[in-house]
Design a protein around this motif. Structure first.
Motif, mmCIF file in Angstrom:
data_model
loop_
_atom_site.group_PDB
_atom_site.id
_atom_site.type_symbol
_atom_site.label_atom_id
_atom_site.label_comp_id
_atom_site.label_asym_id
_atom_site.label_seq_id
_atom_site.Cartn_x
_atom_site.Cartn_y
_atom_site.Cartn_z
ATOM 1 N N MET A 1 10.583 -2.066 -7.337
ATOM 2 C CA MET A 1 10.736 -0.737 -6.452
ATOM 3 C C MET A 1 9.797 -0.784 -5.131
ATOM 4 S SD MET A 1 7.910 1.434 -8.906
ATOM 5 C CE MET A 1 6.149 1.243 -8.911
ATOM 6 N N LYS A 2 10.050 0.338 -4.447
ATOM 7 C CA LYS A 2 9.292 0.770 -3.436
ATOM 8 C C LYS A 2 8.066 1.750 -3.883
ATOM 9 C CE LYS A 2 11.150 2.466 0.193
ATOM 10 N NZ LYS A 2 12.009 3.046 1.136
ATOM 11 N N ALA A 3 6.966 1.256 -3.268
ATOM 12 C CA ALA A 3 5.740 2.041 -3.582
ATOM 13 C C ALA A 3 4.707 2.143 -2.355
ATOM 14 C CB ALA A 3 5.013 1.714 -4.738
ATOM 15 N N VAL A 4 4.110 3.139 -2.246
ATOM 16 C CA VAL A 4 3.257 3.296 -0.996
ATOM 17 C C VAL A 4 1.838 2.691 -1.593
ATOM 18 C CG1 VAL A 4 1.978 4.716 0.497
ATOM 19 C CG2 VAL A 4 4.415 5.093 0.062
ATOM 20 N N LEU A 5 1.393 1.718 -0.921
ATOM 21 C CA LEU A 5 0.254 1.161 -1.585
ATOM 22 C C LEU A 5 -1.219 1.422 -0.558
ATOM 23 C CD1 LEU A 5 0.902 -2.472 -2.611
ATOM 24 C CD2 LEU A 5 0.911 -0.536 -3.914
ATOM 25 N N MET A 6 -2.157 1.760 -1.087
ATOM 26 C CA MET A 6 -3.401 2.028 -0.329
ATOM 27 C C MET A 6 -4.144 0.480 -0.353
ATOM 28 S SD MET A 6 -6.578 4.447 -1.173
ATOM 29 C CE MET A 6 -8.295 4.177 -0.719
ATOM 30 N N THR A 7 -4.316 0.004 0.596
ATOM 31 C CA THR A 7 -5.097 -1.313 0.501
ATOM 32 C C THR A 7 -6.545 -1.519 0.822
ATOM 33 O OG1 THR A 7 -4.413 -1.494 3.038
ATOM 34 C CG2 THR A 7 -2.803 -2.375 1.345
ATOM 35 N N ALA A 8 -6.768 -0.264 1.212
ATOM 36 C CA ALA A 8 -8.357 -0.167 1.660
ATOM 37 C C ALA A 8 -8.701 1.455 1.924
ATOM 38 C CB ALA A 8 -8.675 -1.072 2.815
ATOM 39 N N ALA A 9 -9.913 1.938 2.008
ATOM 40 C CA ALA A 9 -9.989 3.038 2.272
ATOM 41 C C ALA A 9 -10.043 3.115 3.671
ATOM 42 C CB ALA A 9 -11.520 3.510 1.932
ATOM 43 N N GLY A 10 -9.721 4.455 4.264
ATOM 44 C CA GLY A 10 -9.731 4.456 5.745
ATOM 45 C C GLY A 10 -8.632 5.587 6.330
ATOM 46 N N SER A 11 -8.137 5.673 7.236
ATOM 47 C CA SER A 11 -7.197 6.599 8.017
ATOM 48 C C SER A 11 -5.634 6.813 7.303
ATOM 49 C CB SER A 11 -6.981 6.196 9.462
ATOM 50 O OG SER A 11 -6.405 4.789 9.666
ATOM 51 N N PRO A 12 -4.887 7.251 7.797
ATOM 52 C CA PRO A 12 -3.678 7.386 6.758
ATOM 53 C C PRO A 12 -2.871 6.038 7.032
ATOM 54 C CG PRO A 12 -4.024 9.426 8.138
ATOM 55 C CD PRO A 12 -5.099 8.721 8.574
ATOM 56 N N GLU A 13 -3.337 5.426 8.105
ATOM 57 C CA GLU A 13 -2.429 3.976 8.381
ATOM 58 C C GLU A 13 -2.678 2.931 7.198
ATOM 59 O OE1 GLU A 13 -2.103 6.565 11.683
ATOM 60 O OE2 GLU A 13 -3.828 5.808 10.918
ATOM 61 N N VAL A 14 -3.763 3.152 6.663
ATOM 62 C CA VAL A 14 -3.746 2.344 5.124
ATOM 63 C C VAL A 14 -2.762 2.630 4.205
ATOM 64 C CG1 VAL A 14 -6.269 1.963 5.529
ATOM 65 C CG2 VAL A 14 -5.395 3.770 4.000
ATOM 66 N N LEU A 15 -2.119 3.510 4.395
ATOM 67 C CA LEU A 15 -0.907 3.724 3.224
ATOM 68 C C LEU A 15 0.421 3.095 4.053
ATOM 69 C CD1 LEU A 15 -1.399 7.723 2.792
ATOM 70 C CD2 LEU A 15 -2.160 5.634 1.322
ATOM 71 N N GLN A 16 0.770 1.843 3.402
ATOM 72 C CA GLN A 16 1.968 1.143 3.492
ATOM 73 C C GLN A 16 2.779 1.151 2.396
ATOM 74 O OE1 GLN A 16 2.408 0.162 6.736
ATOM 75 N NE2 GLN A 16 0.543 0.912 7.615
ATOM 76 N N VAL A 17 4.252 1.119 2.686
ATOM 77 C CA VAL A 17 5.250 0.797 1.782
ATOM 78 C C VAL A 17 5.396 -0.744 1.375
ATOM 79 C CG1 VAL A 17 7.687 1.188 1.336
ATOM 80 C CG2 VAL A 17 6.416 2.859 2.205
ATOM 81 N N HIS A 18 5.531 -0.980 0.246
ATOM 82 C CA HIS A 18 5.734 -2.358 -0.402
ATOM 83 C C HIS A 18 6.623 -2.478 -1.197
ATOM 84 C CE1 HIS A 18 2.215 -4.240 2.166
ATOM 85 N NE2 HIS A 18 1.646 -3.169 2.067
ATOM 86 N N ALA A 19 7.222 -3.688 -1.734
ATOM 87 C CA ALA A 19 7.879 -3.946 -2.848
ATOM 88 C C ALA A 19 6.949 -4.305 -4.063
ATOM 89 C CB ALA A 19 9.092 -4.940 -2.528
ATOM 90 N N VAL A 20 6.968 -3.716 -5.022
ATOM 91 C CA VAL A 20 6.208 -4.021 -6.313
ATOM 92 C C VAL A 20 7.047 -4.077 -7.434
ATOM 93 C CG1 VAL A 20 4.102 -2.927 -5.200
ATOM 94 C CG2 VAL A 20 5.533 -1.722 -6.730
ATOM 95 N N PRO A 21 6.427 -4.891 -8.480
ATOM 96 C CA PRO A 21 7.315 -4.887 -9.556
ATOM 97 C C PRO A 21 7.613 -3.389 -10.261
ATOM 98 C CG PRO A 21 5.335 -6.564 -9.637
ATOM 99 C CD PRO A 21 5.282 -5.461 -8.629
ATOM 100 N N ASP A 22 8.546 -3.281 -10.910
ATOM 101 C CA ASP A 22 8.948 -2.062 -11.601
ATOM 102 C C ASP A 22 8.119 -1.964 -12.709
ATOM 103 O OD1 ASP A 22 11.028 -1.825 -9.902
ATOM 104 O OD2 ASP A 22 12.605 -1.869 -11.312
ATOM 105 N N PRO A 23 7.555 -0.773 -13.125
ATOM 106 C CA PRO A 23 6.661 -0.797 -14.222
ATOM 107 C C PRO A 23 7.277 -0.896 -15.587
ATOM 108 C CG PRO A 23 7.038 1.618 -13.233
ATOM 109 C CD PRO A 23 7.801 0.675 -12.417
ATOM 110 N N ALA A 24 6.733 -1.047 -16.675
ATOM 111 C CA ALA A 24 7.594 -1.147 -18.139
ATOM 112 C C ALA A 24 6.710 -0.447 -19.021
ATOM 113 C CB ALA A 24 7.607 -2.587 -18.344
ATOM 114 N N ILE A 25 7.495 0.032 -19.931
ATOM 115 C CA ILE A 25 6.837 0.762 -21.282
ATOM 116 C C ILE A 25 6.160 -0.225 -21.834
ATOM 117 C CG2 ILE A 25 7.478 1.723 -23.104
ATOM 118 C CD1 ILE A 25 9.520 3.519 -21.677
ATOM 119 N N GLN A 26 4.763 0.139 -22.437
ATOM 120 C CA GLN A 26 3.793 -0.729 -23.167
ATOM 121 C C GLN A 26 3.673 0.234 -24.350
ATOM 122 O OE1 GLN A 26 2.923 -3.662 -22.048
ATOM 123 N NE2 GLN A 26 4.227 -3.444 -20.167
ATOM 124 N N GLY A 27 3.457 1.426 -24.340
ATOM 125 C CA GLY A 27 3.246 2.034 -25.411
ATOM 126 C C GLY A 27 4.210 2.984 -26.021
#
Length: 332
Positions: A1-27
Motif C-alpha cells: 500500500m501507499k503510506a506517508v512515512l515520517m523518516t525523521a523530525a523536521g520540516s514538512p519535507e520529511v513526509l514522503q510517500v512510500h510503498a509499504v506492506p499491507d497491514p494484517a489483522i493480528q487480533g
C-alpha cells in the motif's frame, strides 16, 4: 500500500510517500479498514517537528483520525461487518501506525459507524476534535443549560465544534476570532457574541458581556497568554479548561484568588497510557456525535482536502495559522 512515512523530525519535507506492506489483522477484535480519508491535526505537525512519542520506532505513519470501509474482520468482531463505513481516532503517535495510508488496523472497540450524512473526508476530519470538545465541555467543564461559556479560537478545528456542543447543551456562547469573516462564521454556528481579539481586549469584552461577573466556563484552545486571560474572564468559582500546557508566565494567582477549578484536556491520554475502557468511552462519544450529525444538529467544517502525495502541503497550510475548520487527506 501507499503510506506517508515520517523518516525523521523536521520540516514538512520529511513526509514522503512510500510503498509499504499491507497491514494484517493480528487480533480477534480487529478490523482491516481501507481508508478513504485521514484527518490532519495540530498534533501531527507537532510530532513531525519535534519527533513522535516513540522515537525508537521509526519511520512513523502519522495521523490519528481516519475514515473508511471495513475490508476484513477478526474472528471475534461483533459490532461491524465487511462493507461497513467507520470513523475513528487511533494510532498515529509513533507507535501503532497512523492513518496517512491506504489501509489501517483498528480494534473494533475504538471505532464507530460513520455518520451517513457525511463524506469520508468530513468524517475523517471529525474524531479528535469531537472527542476533545465533548470531553472538555461536558466531562471536565460539567456544562449545563443556562451557563455562559467563553470559547477561544471559535473558528478553529476544536473551537467550531465546541460552539455547537455548547449551544446544544443550552449555554450562551462568546468566542474569540481574528477577523470579521471568522466572526460571521462562528455566528452562523450559533455563537451569541464574537470578539475580534486583534483590535479589542477579550477580557474586557467578556466582562462587559457578563455585566462584570465573568463567564461560568472558559475553554482555552490556544494556550500561552490566553490561559491567563481565561482566568481573568471567568467568574469566581468558575471553570477553566485548557488543551495546552501552561507556560512559565501563567497567572496562577488570579486563578487562585478567584477560586477557579482548572482542568486539563488531552484526549490522547487513553491511547498513550493504554487505557482501553477510556478509549471505548471515546468511541461512544463518536457514536453519539454521529447521531447528532445525521440529525443535522452538528457539523464539521472541512476547509481543505489534499491527496496523500500532498501531505507536506497540508501541514504547511495547517501551520500557517489562518485555518477555519479542518483539513483532510483523501486517498485516490
Amino acid at each position: 500500500m501507499k503510506a506517508v512515512l515520517m523518516t525523521a523530525a523536521g520540516s514538512p519535507e520529511v513526509l514522503q510517500v512510500h510503498a509499504v506492506p499491507d497491514p494484517a489483522i493480528q487480533g480477534d477484535s480487529e478490523l482491516l479498514v481501507r481508508l478513504h480519508a485521514a484527518g490532519v491535526n495540530p498534533i501531527d505537525t507537532k510530532l513531525r517537528q519535534r519527533g513522535t512519542f516513540y522515537p525508537d520506532q521509526m519511520p512513523a505513519i502519522l495521523g490519528c483520525d481516519g475514515a473508511g470501509v471495513v475490508e476484513a474482520v477478526g474472528s471475534g468482531v461483533q459490532q461491524f461487518q465487511v462493507g461497513d463505513a467507520v470513523y475513528f481516532c487511533n494510532g498515529g503517535l509513533g507507535g501503532h501506525p497512523g492513518n496517512y495510508a491506504e489501509y489501517a488496523i483498528v480494534d473494533e472497540k475504538f471505532a464507530a459507524h460513520k455518520p451517513k450524512s457525511m463524506s469520508f473526508a468530513e468524517a475523517a476530519a471529525a474524531p479528535l476534535v469531537l472527542i476533545t470538545a465533548w470531553e472538555s465541555l461536558y466531562d471536565r467543564g460539567k456544562l449545563e443549560a443556562g451557563r455562559r461559556v467563553l470559547i477561544h479560537a471559535g473558528a478553529g478545528g476544536v473551537g467550531h465544534v465546541a460552539i455547537q456542543l455548547a449551544k446544544l447543551a443550552g449555554a450562551s456562547v462568546c468566542t474569540t476570532v481574528s477577523s470579521p469573516e471568522k466572526a460571521e462564521f462562528v455566528q452562523h454556528l450559533g455563537a451569541d457574541r464574537a470578539i475580534l481579539y486583534s483590535n479589542s481586549d477579550p477580557v474586557k469584552e467578556t466582562l462587559e458581556w457578563t455585566k462584570g461577573e465573568g463567564v461560568d466556563l472558559t475553554f482555552d484552545t490556544v494556550g500561552r497568554m490566553v490561559l491567563s486571560q481565561s482566568f481573568a474572564a471567568t467568574c469566581i468559582y468558575g471553570d477553566v479548561v485548557t488543551i495546552l500546557a501552561p507556560d512559565a508566565n501563567t497567572d496562577w494567582k488570579t486563578a487562585r484568588d478567584r477560586n477557579l477549578r482548572v482542568s486539563f484536556e488531552l484526549m490522547l491520554t487513553p491511547m498513550l497510557k493504554g487505557l482501553t475502557p477510556a478509549q471505548q468511552d471515546q468511541a461512544k462519544i463518536l457514536q453519539q456525535c454521529a447521531r447528532l450529525i445525521d440529525q443535522g444538529q452538528l457539523k464539521i467544517h472541512l476547509a481543505h482536502t489534499f491527496s496523500l502525495d500532498e501531505a507536506a502541503q497540508a501541514h504547511r497550510v495547517l501551520e500557517s495559522g489562518s485555518m477555519v475548520g479542518k483539513i483532510a487527506l483523501v486517498m485516490e
